[in-house]
Design a protein around this motif. Sequence first.
Motif, short mmCIF file in Angstrom:
data_model
loop_
_atom_site.label_atom_id
_atom_site.label_comp_id
_atom_site.label_asym_id
_atom_site.label_seq_id
_atom_site.Cartn_x
_atom_site.Cartn_y
_atom_site.Cartn_z
N GLY A 89 -40.57 -36.18 97.12
CA GLY A 89 -39.27 -35.15 97.64
C GLY A 89 -38.64 -34.66 96.39
O GLY A 89 -39.05 -34.86 95.27
N GLU A 105 -28.86 -35.34 97.90
CA GLU A 105 -29.56 -34.73 98.97
C GLU A 105 -31.00 -34.96 98.83
O GLU A 105 -31.44 -34.20 97.60
CB GLU A 105 -29.41 -33.22 99.24
CG GLU A 105 -27.76 -33.30 99.65
CD GLU A 105 -27.42 -31.65 99.74
OE1 GLU A 105 -28.24 -30.79 99.51
OE2 GLU A 105 -26.34 -31.46 100.35
N ARG A 107 -34.81 -34.27 99.98
CA ARG A 107 -35.74 -33.58 101.03
C ARG A 107 -37.14 -34.22 100.90
O ARG A 107 -37.56 -34.00 99.75
CB ARG A 107 -35.69 -32.20 100.68
CG ARG A 107 -34.54 -31.17 100.82
CD ARG A 107 -34.38 -31.02 102.30
NE ARG A 107 -32.97 -30.44 102.63
CZ ARG A 107 -32.78 -29.99 103.64
NH1 ARG A 107 -33.52 -30.05 104.58
NH2 ARG A 107 -31.58 -29.26 103.82
N ARG A 113 -34.51 -34.89 105.90
CA ARG A 113 -33.28 -34.86 104.85
C ARG A 113 -32.68 -35.95 104.80
O ARG A 113 -32.33 -36.69 105.83
CB ARG A 113 -32.22 -33.65 104.83
CG ARG A 113 -31.18 -33.90 104.11
CD ARG A 113 -30.18 -32.49 104.41
NE ARG A 113 -28.84 -33.00 103.84
CZ ARG A 113 -27.80 -32.42 104.15
NH1 ARG A 113 -28.04 -31.11 104.56
NH2 ARG A 113 -26.66 -32.49 103.82
#
Length: 138
Positions: A89, A105, A107, A113
Amino acid sequence: MDVLVEFVLPALVVLATGALARRTVSRRAAARTASASGGAVVTVPCRARWRQGAWRRFFGYGKLGAGADGTGAEFKAPLRGAVAVPVGGRVAVRAGLRPGMRVLEYRAPDGRRVDFQVYDAEAARAARLLEGPDPAGR
């Protein structure tokens, strides 16, 4: 005299407690960073939040560390099993709402998320942990 007892004294106690807490957190973060620079695998204390199902969100405190197989990261919360973080990610770092904190954050490749709230001093190390091992071995 009443104003001193009602407002000033509690404010001084709160300020002193906050300063002591920040100093303790900073000292612990520096010790973990020193251990990690020596080659040891050190977990990062954090708060994680992600969606579980249609309406539920998981929110918990735990530690972010290297996965059991060494290829990714996993989140370990007290009294819960370890949760593997999907590999591959992207990580974006932004300022947190609390002073001295950053929000990572993450992803996942499938679009999910996951937010990790970590201390400023450990944000870079946690981001490297989430990005996975470097193929060049650095």
